[in-house]
Design an enzyme around this catalytic site. Structure first.
Site, PDB file in Angstrom:
ATOM      1  N   ASP A 247       1.021  -1.216  -0.026  1.00 19.21           N
ATOM      2  CA  ASP A 247      -0.027   0.188   0.004  1.00 19.21           C
ATOM      3  C   ASP A 247       0.748   1.126   0.030  1.00 19.21           C
ATOM      4  O   ASP A 247       2.013   1.048   0.276  1.00 19.21           O
ATOM      5  CB  ASP A 247      -0.910  -0.123   1.229  1.00 19.21           C
ATOM      6  CG  ASP A 247      -1.564   1.046   1.474  1.00 19.21           C
ATOM      7  OD1 ASP A 247      -2.153   1.563   0.420  1.00 19.21           O
ATOM      8  OD2 ASP A 247      -1.348   1.972   2.685  1.00 19.21           O
ATOM      9  N   ARG A 248       0.533   2.530  -0.354  1.00 21.42           N
ATOM     10  CA  ARG A 248       1.113   3.542  -0.485  1.00 21.42           C
ATOM     11  C   ARG A 248       1.022   4.291   0.857  1.00 21.42           C
ATOM     12  O   ARG A 248       1.791   4.534   1.667  1.00 21.42           O
ATOM     13  CB  ARG A 248       0.998   4.165  -1.667  1.00 21.42           C
ATOM     14  CG  ARG A 248       2.139   5.419  -1.967  1.00 21.42           C
ATOM     15  CD  ARG A 248       1.822   6.311  -3.071  1.00 21.42           C
ATOM     16  NE  ARG A 248       0.733   7.349  -2.605  1.00 21.42           N
ATOM     17  CZ  ARG A 248       0.261   8.356  -3.449  1.00 21.42           C
ATOM     18  NH1 ARG A 248       0.611   8.172  -4.688  1.00 21.42           N
ATOM     19  NH2 ARG A 248      -0.674   9.103  -3.011  1.00 21.42           N
ATOM     20  N   ASP A 249      -0.186   5.099   0.973  1.00 26.46           N
ATOM     21  CA  ASP A 249      -0.539   6.114   1.820  1.00 26.46           C
ATOM     22  C   ASP A 249      -0.628   5.389   3.261  1.00 26.46           C
ATOM     23  O   ASP A 249      -1.153   4.739   3.695  1.00 26.46           O
ATOM     24  CB  ASP A 249      -1.567   7.007   1.411  1.00 26.46           C
ATOM     25  CG  ASP A 249      -1.597   7.520   0.231  1.00 26.46           C
ATOM     26  OD1 ASP A 249      -0.495   8.102  -0.160  1.00 26.46           O
ATOM     27  OD2 ASP A 249      -2.582   7.239  -0.573  1.00 26.46           O
TER      28      ASP A 249
ATOM     29  N   TYR B 263      -5.722  18.148   5.857  1.00 26.86           N
ATOM     30  CA  TYR B 263      -6.602  19.086   4.785  1.00 26.86           C
ATOM     31  C   TYR B 263      -7.716  19.474   5.773  1.00 26.86           C
ATOM     32  O   TYR B 263      -8.567  18.586   6.160  1.00 26.86           O
ATOM     33  CB  TYR B 263      -7.060  18.332   3.668  1.00 26.86           C
ATOM     34  CG  TYR B 263      -5.975  18.063   2.692  1.00 26.86           C
ATOM     35  CD1 TYR B 263      -5.250  18.765   2.002  1.00 26.86           C
ATOM     36  CD2 TYR B 263      -5.447  16.762   2.601  1.00 26.86           C
ATOM     37  CE1 TYR B 263      -4.081  18.577   1.183  1.00 26.86           C
ATOM     38  CE2 TYR B 263      -4.394  16.263   1.984  1.00 26.86           C
ATOM     39  CZ  TYR B 263      -3.785  17.224   1.134  1.00 26.86           C
ATOM     40  OH  TYR B 263      -2.692  17.023   0.232  1.00 26.86           O
TER      41      TYR B 263
ATOM     42  N   SER C 218      -2.364   1.066  -4.743  1.00 28.95           N
ATOM     43  CA  SER C 218      -2.769   2.231  -4.180  1.00 28.95           C
ATOM     44  C   SER C 218      -4.272   2.616  -4.538  1.00 28.95           C
ATOM     45  O   SER C 218      -4.425   2.647  -5.735  1.00 28.95           O
ATOM     46  CB  SER C 218      -1.799   3.165  -4.150  1.00 28.95           C
ATOM     47  OG  SER C 218      -2.386   4.267  -3.680  1.00 28.95           O
TER      48      SER C 218
ATOM     49  N   GLN D 130      -6.387   5.670  -5.047  1.00 29.89           N
ATOM     50  CA  GLN D 130      -6.532   7.271  -5.219  1.00 29.89           C
ATOM     51  C   GLN D 130      -7.694   7.865  -5.777  1.00 29.89           C
ATOM     52  O   GLN D 130      -7.610   8.366  -6.796  1.00 29.89           O
ATOM     53  CB  GLN D 130      -5.351   7.567  -5.985  1.00 29.89           C
ATOM     54  CG  GLN D 130      -3.717   7.303  -5.505  1.00 29.89           C
ATOM     55  CD  GLN D 130      -3.630   7.846  -4.146  1.00 29.89           C
ATOM     56  OE1 GLN D 130      -3.964   8.874  -4.056  1.00 29.89           O
ATOM     57  NE2 GLN D 130      -2.807   7.000  -3.422  1.00 29.89           N
TER      58      GLN D 130
ATOM     59  N   ARG E 194     -10.075  -1.287  -7.094  1.00 30.22           N
ATOM     60  CA  ARG E 194     -10.235  -0.784  -5.966  1.00 30.22           C
ATOM     61  C   ARG E 194     -10.131  -1.670  -4.775  1.00 30.22           C
ATOM     62  O   ARG E 194     -10.890  -2.543  -4.571  1.00 30.22           O
ATOM     63  CB  ARG E 194     -11.515  -0.005  -5.692  1.00 30.22           C
ATOM     64  CG  ARG E 194     -11.640   0.771  -4.409  1.00 30.22           C
ATOM     65  CD  ARG E 194     -12.789   1.980  -4.229  1.00 30.22           C
ATOM     66  NE  ARG E 194     -13.168   2.097  -3.022  1.00 30.22           N
ATOM     67  CZ  ARG E 194     -12.445   3.127  -2.547  1.00 30.22           C
ATOM     68  NH1 ARG E 194     -11.439   3.893  -3.016  1.00 30.22           N
ATOM     69  NH2 ARG E 194     -12.696   3.554  -0.883  1.00 30.22           N
TER      70      ARG E 194
HETATM   71 MG   LIG Z   1      -2.662   3.308   3.466  1.00 31.68          MG
HETATM   72 ZN   LIG Z   2     -10.739   0.943  -9.763  1.00 28.99          ZN
END
Ligand SMILES: [Mg+2]
Ligand SMILES: [Zn+2]
Length: 194
Positions: free
Chosen positions: A9-11, A20, A59, A61, A116
């Site tokens: 995974d990235r984040d 934010y 990931s 996004q 996803r």
């Molecule tokens: Mg994550």
């Molecule tokens: Zn997708």
């Protein structure tokens, strides 16, 4: 026998989430200037490469589909991550991004897709392209959806306890749980020697 890989995974796994004010939430970086690698990630990934593992980024996004940023910005975030990793000698064999969301506001990206997470399309694509044996692969991430994605594809899983994503955990049963990526890597490399 196929190759073995690590799905990352990235984040919240490789880089920090960003606060934010407009949503009052910690989210994926929307612009490349806000990308910050988590301490020790470069060292951890180098260890995996040195031990012969292929690395894949997987990931979700959805922020473009939700109208929060542009695809150009998301590409720039990826380019910045890729450049920082390469600078540390870390080569990702491939990166798989899902830009969709089931309840977006950009019609072309508002869909129930199979890429996803916890959908497994990206893992199956990687397996086909790189001759991976998915039950010899691991998925590492900081959310239940990462664990469920890995398990849906037949991989073993490690859940990271990243501080700003705690609300996205608690309903999955990973093979192992640790705080940081470097601890996950130590665990995986120890399994090799059993
Ligand atoms: Mg994550
Ligand atoms: Zn997708």
């Amino acid at each position: 026998m196929g190759q073995r890989g690590i799905f990352l995974d990235r984040d919240g796994t490789l880089n920090h989430l960003v606060y934010y004010a407009d949503t009052d939430e910690w989210e994926s970086p929307r612009t490349s200037d806000t990308l910050r690698l988590i301490d020790g990630v470069d060292v951890a990934l180098r260890r995996l490469i040195d031990a012969g593992w292929f690395l894949f980024l997987v990931s979700n996004q959805p922020s473009y589909a939700k109208g929060k940023t542009s695809l150009e910005n998301l590409q720039a975030v990826h380019n910045a991550l890729d450049a920082q990793l390469l600078h540390s000698g870390v080569h990702l064999s491939a990166a798989y991004y899902c830009y969709h969301h089931p309840r977006g506001i950009v019609p072309a990206y508002t869909t129930n897709c199979e890429c996803r997470k916890p959908g497994t399309k990206s893992l199956r694509e990687a397996a086909a392209s790189f001759d991976l044996e998915l039950n010899n692969c691991w998925m590492i991430g900081d959310q239940d959806s990462d664990v469920q994605c890995g398990q849906n594809a037949g991989c073993r899983t490690i859940l990271l306890e990243y501080s700003h994503s705690a609300s996205k955990r608690g309903n999955s049963r990973p093979d192992h749980g640790v705080i940081r990526l470097i601890d996950a890597v130590d665990w995986i490399l120890r399994q090799d020697h059993k």
